[in-house]
Design a protein around this motif. Sequence first.
Motif, PDB file in Angstrom:
ATOM      1  N   PRO A  27      43.323  14.378 -26.734  1.00  0.00           N
ATOM      2  CA  PRO A  27      43.481  14.225 -25.278  1.00  0.00           C
ATOM      3  C   PRO A  27      43.065  15.450 -24.481  1.00  0.00           C
ATOM      4  O   PRO A  27      42.418  15.328 -23.447  1.00  0.00           O
ATOM      5  CB  PRO A  27      44.983  13.936 -25.130  1.00  0.00           C
ATOM      6  N   ALA A  28      43.426  16.643 -24.956  1.00  0.00           N
ATOM      7  CA  ALA A  28      43.067  17.853 -24.218  1.00  0.00           C
ATOM      8  C   ALA A  28      41.556  18.028 -24.146  1.00  0.00           C
ATOM      9  O   ALA A  28      41.011  18.492 -23.132  1.00  0.00           O
ATOM     10  CB  ALA A  28      43.714  19.078 -24.872  1.00  0.00           C
ATOM     11  N   GLU A  29      40.851  17.643 -25.209  1.00  0.00           N
ATOM     12  CA  GLU A  29      39.396  17.751 -25.227  1.00  0.00           C
ATOM     13  C   GLU A  29      38.776  16.739 -24.277  1.00  0.00           C
ATOM     14  O   GLU A  29      37.747  17.004 -23.651  1.00  0.00           O
ATOM     15  CB  GLU A  29      38.885  17.557 -26.656  1.00  0.00           C
ATOM     16  N   ARG A  30      39.381  15.560 -24.146  1.00  0.00           N
ATOM     17  CA  ARG A  30      38.871  14.571 -23.192  1.00  0.00           C
ATOM     18  C   ARG A  30      38.889  15.141 -21.779  1.00  0.00           C
ATOM     19  O   ARG A  30      37.934  14.989 -21.017  1.00  0.00           O
ATOM     20  CB  ARG A  30      39.719  13.293 -23.252  1.00  0.00           C
ATOM     21  N   THR A  54      45.022   5.166 -15.451  1.00  0.00           N
ATOM     22  CA  THR A  54      44.679   4.854 -16.843  1.00  0.00           C
ATOM     23  C   THR A  54      43.956   6.033 -17.493  1.00  0.00           C
ATOM     24  O   THR A  54      44.271   6.445 -18.616  1.00  0.00           O
ATOM     25  CB  THR A  54      43.808   3.596 -16.905  1.00  0.00           C
ATOM     26  N   VAL A  55      42.982   6.585 -16.761  1.00  0.00           N
ATOM     27  CA  VAL A  55      42.255   7.741 -17.283  1.00  0.00           C
ATOM     28  C   VAL A  55      43.208   8.920 -17.470  1.00  0.00           C
ATOM     29  O   VAL A  55      43.137   9.653 -18.459  1.00  0.00           O
ATOM     30  CB  VAL A  55      41.101   8.119 -16.333  1.00  0.00           C
ATOM     31  N   SER A  56      44.112   9.106 -16.500  1.00  0.00           N
ATOM     32  CA  SER A  56      45.105  10.175 -16.624  1.00  0.00           C
ATOM     33  C   SER A  56      45.959   9.998 -17.877  1.00  0.00           C
ATOM     34  O   SER A  56      46.257  10.966 -18.583  1.00  0.00           O
ATOM     35  CB  SER A  56      45.995  10.197 -15.374  1.00  0.00           C
ATOM     36  N   GLY A  57      46.340   8.749 -18.172  1.00  0.00           N
ATOM     37  CA  GLY A  57      47.123   8.482 -19.376  1.00  0.00           C
ATOM     38  C   GLY A  57      46.349   8.778 -20.645  1.00  0.00           C
ATOM     39  O   GLY A  57      46.907   9.316 -21.614  1.00  0.00           O
ATOM     40  N   TRP A  58      45.051   8.458 -20.654  1.00  0.00           N
ATOM     41  CA  TRP A  58      44.233   8.770 -21.829  1.00  0.00           C
ATOM     42  C   TRP A  58      44.161  10.278 -22.052  1.00  0.00           C
ATOM     43  O   TRP A  58      44.226  10.754 -23.183  1.00  0.00           O
ATOM     44  CB  TRP A  58      42.821   8.221 -21.647  1.00  0.00           C
ATOM     45  N   GLU A  59      43.997  11.049 -20.957  1.00  0.00           N
ATOM     46  CA  GLU A  59      43.855  12.493 -21.093  1.00  0.00           C
ATOM     47  C   GLU A  59      45.185  13.171 -21.424  1.00  0.00           C
ATOM     48  O   GLU A  59      45.194  14.276 -21.966  1.00  0.00           O
ATOM     49  CB  GLU A  59      43.283  13.074 -19.799  1.00  0.00           C
ATOM     50  N   ALA A  60      46.272  12.524 -21.068  1.00  0.00           N
ATOM     51  CA  ALA A  60      47.586  13.095 -21.379  1.00  0.00           C
ATOM     52  C   ALA A  60      48.098  12.657 -22.742  1.00  0.00           C
ATOM     53  O   ALA A  60      49.119  13.152 -23.214  1.00  0.00           O
ATOM     54  CB  ALA A  60      48.596  12.707 -20.296  1.00  0.00           C
ATOM     55  N   GLY A  61      47.396  11.708 -23.380  1.00  0.00           N
ATOM     56  CA  GLY A  61      47.824  11.223 -24.684  1.00  0.00           C
ATOM     57  C   GLY A  61      48.928  10.188 -24.615  1.00  0.00           C
ATOM     58  O   GLY A  61      49.506   9.825 -25.642  1.00  0.00           O
TER      59      GLY A  61
END
Length: 698
Positions: A27-30, A54-61
Amino acid sequence: MAGESNQLFASVDALLEQAVPDALPAPAERKRLRESAGLSQDQVARALDVRRETVSGWEAGRAEPRAPKRAAYIRLLDGLATRFPTPTHDVPTSEAPHRPAPRQTPPPVPPAPAEAAPAATVPPRPPRTAPRSVPPATPAGEGRFTHGPLLVVDGDGRAYGLGGLVLDSPLGAGLAPLTQWVLDEAQLGAARLHRFGRDADPLVVITARAAEALGLPGELEDRRSLRLPDTHPVVRELLSAGWKLTRRGFGPWPRVYQSADGARRRCVQFAILPWGALDERTWKNAGQLPAPELARVLGTYATRVLTPRGSAAVTGLELMTALRPPTRAVKDPATGTWTSGPVPGSLTEPVDCAPPEAPDGHPLVAARYPRFHQRTPDEVLDEEAYQWSRPLTDAECLQPYVVGIDVNMAFAAAANRLTVGLSAPVHLHRPAFDPKTPGSWLVDLSHITFDERLPNPFTPTGERPAGPAWYATPTVAYAAELGHEVRPLEAYLREESGPYLDAWYTRLRDAYIATMADLGVAPGMPEDAFLTAMAEAADGDPVAAAVLSAIKATVKGGIGKLRERPHGGGWRPGEPWSALTRPTWRPDIRAAVIASARINMHRKMLKLATHTGQYPVAVLSDCAVYPSPGPSPLDFLPRPDGKPLPGTFRLGVSPGMVKHEGTQSTLWAESLHEEHGPDINLARHIKTGTVTHHDTGE
């Protein structure tokens, strides 16, 4: 044939999705890849046809993408990874502190062969002092910025960095050798934030004891220009060693550089603490902290925002340029040579403002009006934050309390998704109003009325306009949103536009949220728990508190810097000043952001008044004061079915949401009105309850 190819590619994509179901980076790399490309979460969400959350959730894991979005997201990240490979150094965090080992000063006796430094390291210099205890050695090959973005140098020569880093600097040898060491051996700096940007120059902070060791005075005698004279020994030493200074000279934030060596910059940014480099209004008491703690403050800020390059205002403006660089390398197809070309969506060159957008003293104003002429609303754009108050009604005096609420990062929230002009203004007569076109409009909004218990949304004073006046697009758009017909008489519009500040907002929002988390306040907390956490945060980690204060100042200062006024001696009204030559001198963008913040405030106040009959008694910028039956914001903010009323103020940590600013008794409010008159602004004093001077509203 095309249809068959598309079908084949679709089949391959589906097969790849099945074959590499776990091909997503961490997630941090995204998040790093998106920010490296200068993309906002909104842009990624639109491309993938999902919500920003949704994108925020992906990046936060918190969530993982599912088919078919997963394959498209992987394709995007793979493409970004090709352009922005993983940095060769790790950013230290509180969970796993990174303690890279500096090059140690070798003892007089050569070390045993087994302890010799790797061949890739810089050859050791002759010893200056006895060896010191430092962290374990850093593996070779971690890149040019192994030791982070900055160092704080103390009087004994020790240089402190992120994660407990301690280096042995050549402080005693003088400023020129120290500068050379920083560039050649210290491995300082930070990676660029945009593919077309440039890496951050290393920052070296000089404490009071270190300044004394370098031969610098305890304070600057020239309080007007705030710089050392060119004849000072330290300045002469630098110049004689081949170093140069910018036009600002050697002041609190001197920049020392040499002519570019090929494609690499050779520049060091210094900050001289005893000369007031860290303003207490921005950094609280950070300048008084021990060097290791100060390194933690500045290092955290540099990692989350940007390596400081001056005041918070200067850094806020530099952050805009770092995230939206003006130029890029472009290959001329005719000659095959590389030249400088504009970056789409950026501010690429200085442009003249429209006459009503020009501040007093600007050459355009001097050419149009006689000296000392006081421009009227139909001659000048006056988009400023609210400064409005009114007396309490008899019914409101029966409430026991007045409670202040404050909008988090109001200017940053206003900049989010705001379309601003990118080009020079075009003058039009009687144009049809278009809410999507940024610019300045001369229009009469004086016929629009509101309840007198609400401030008027079209003026900073909250008073009703007297006739035609100049407004930024967000203000006129709000009048149209309320159902009123608007007929502009004149306008200065920008044909090229875009969300220039989106990436700037995202970077500062993430920095703000991360720092609030350090203080124990996180998104999604129940409202009562949020209020408790905010109260406890006031006595939290002083390092995090200093970083938070600097982030807030960066927002306000950066927006203000878009209309920088002349400073220093020698300037006369009507003469141009240096800031006018910057692409980022854009008073129209500043006006649009402030107008948007003020309109956002009024929209919520109007919704609250319409649904609950509650009206503010004072508004100051992003703070509103309401009569309340209890001391908490929960006592007057409506919560039907236990949830906040949509479209009104919501308690929470995210930008645009509100926090508790302060509570006083209604008796206190009435006593202030009796003592200072009805114009006293309760919002200015609601936090402390004290009035140290007469409130003039300025």
